[in-house]
Scaffold this active site. Structure first.
Site, PDB file in Angstrom:
ATOM      1  CG  HIS A  19      31.627  35.616  39.606  1.00 18.81           C
ATOM      2  ND1 HIS A  19      31.405  35.588  38.244  1.00 18.81           N
ATOM      3  CD2 HIS A  19      32.708  36.409  39.794  1.00 18.81           C
ATOM      4  CE1 HIS A  19      32.309  36.337  37.643  1.00 18.81           C
ATOM      5  NE2 HIS A  19      33.109  36.847  38.546  1.00 18.81           N
ATOM      6  CD  GLU A 103      38.216  40.557  40.100  1.00 24.43           C
ATOM      7  OE1 GLU A 103      39.088  40.586  40.998  1.00 24.43           O
ATOM      8  OE2 GLU A 103      38.056  39.608  39.314  1.00 24.43           O
TER       9      GLU A 103
END
Length: 207
Positions: A19, A103
């Site tokens: 990202h 994550e």
């Protein structure tokens, strides 16, 4: 005790985008599973990665419709995927979410910098420094070892060429599993946010 990760299968073509940048990235804050949006730099990184990926697929004569596009469900990864797909001329929302691509969580440390934590819990920061692979942050955190189990389970289900948008920690353990790296190396692998990573026939390329 083994110090090297088992090498897992590669689906032939696996494309990974981290990202784009967030304000917490820029400030060095532990982000984990907090839903922090892209900042202006991150938006531009996502767009440029979409342009890089479009050029790569065109040069390699790969039809995007042959690829499985998937992303972590956090907002920063979804926004990165949608910006990249827009730059590729694809419908921004035509991808799927995969919970296992989240994550690793830093537990109660999320939102803090290591410098801040060192002021109140220097012994924990030292333990993390000594064993970043196995260290579990307090308050329900995950270690890289724990994340590797999660990502390894996901990787075993990947059975077609894919484009993945996820996180820095996810990339590190994914690379460790695909390349059979030493465990101690995995948490230290660099993961720039303005690069498209491509595993093709077992070899890593960066564009």
């Amino acid at each position: 005790m083994t110090t090297v990760l088992p090498r897992l299968h590669n689906p032939g073509l696996l494309i990974f985008l981290r990202h784009g940048e967030t304000d917490w990235n820029a400030e060095g804050r532990m982000q984990g599973q907090k839903d922090i949006p892209l900042n202006a730099t991150g938006v531009e990184q996502a767009r440029q990665n979409g342009q890089r990926l479009k050029a790569f697929l065109e040069n390699a004569r790969i039809d995007p419709s042959e690829l499985d596009f998937m992303a972590s469900p956090l907002g920063r990864t979804r926004m990165t995927m949608e910006l990249a797909r827009t730059e590729m001329g694809l419908a921004p929302g035509a991808y799927r979410l995969e919970e296992r691509l989240k994550e690793l969580t830093f537990g109660s440390w999320e939102g803090s910098t290591l410098e801040e934590i060192a002021e109140t819990a220097p012994e924990l920061v030292e333990r993390r420094r000594a064993d970043k692979w196995g260290f579990v942050p307090p308050g329900g955190g995950e270690s890289y070892e724990m994340l590797t189990q999660r990502i390894g389970g996901w990787l075993e289900t990947v059975d077609r060429p894919s484009v993945v948008v996820a996180h820095g920690g996810v990339f590190r353990v994914l690379r460790g599993l695909l390349e059979g790296l030493e465990k101690r190396r995995v948490p230290k692998l660099p993961v720039p946010q303005d690069v498209v990573f491509i595993w093709r026939d077992g070899r890593l390329e960066e564009i």
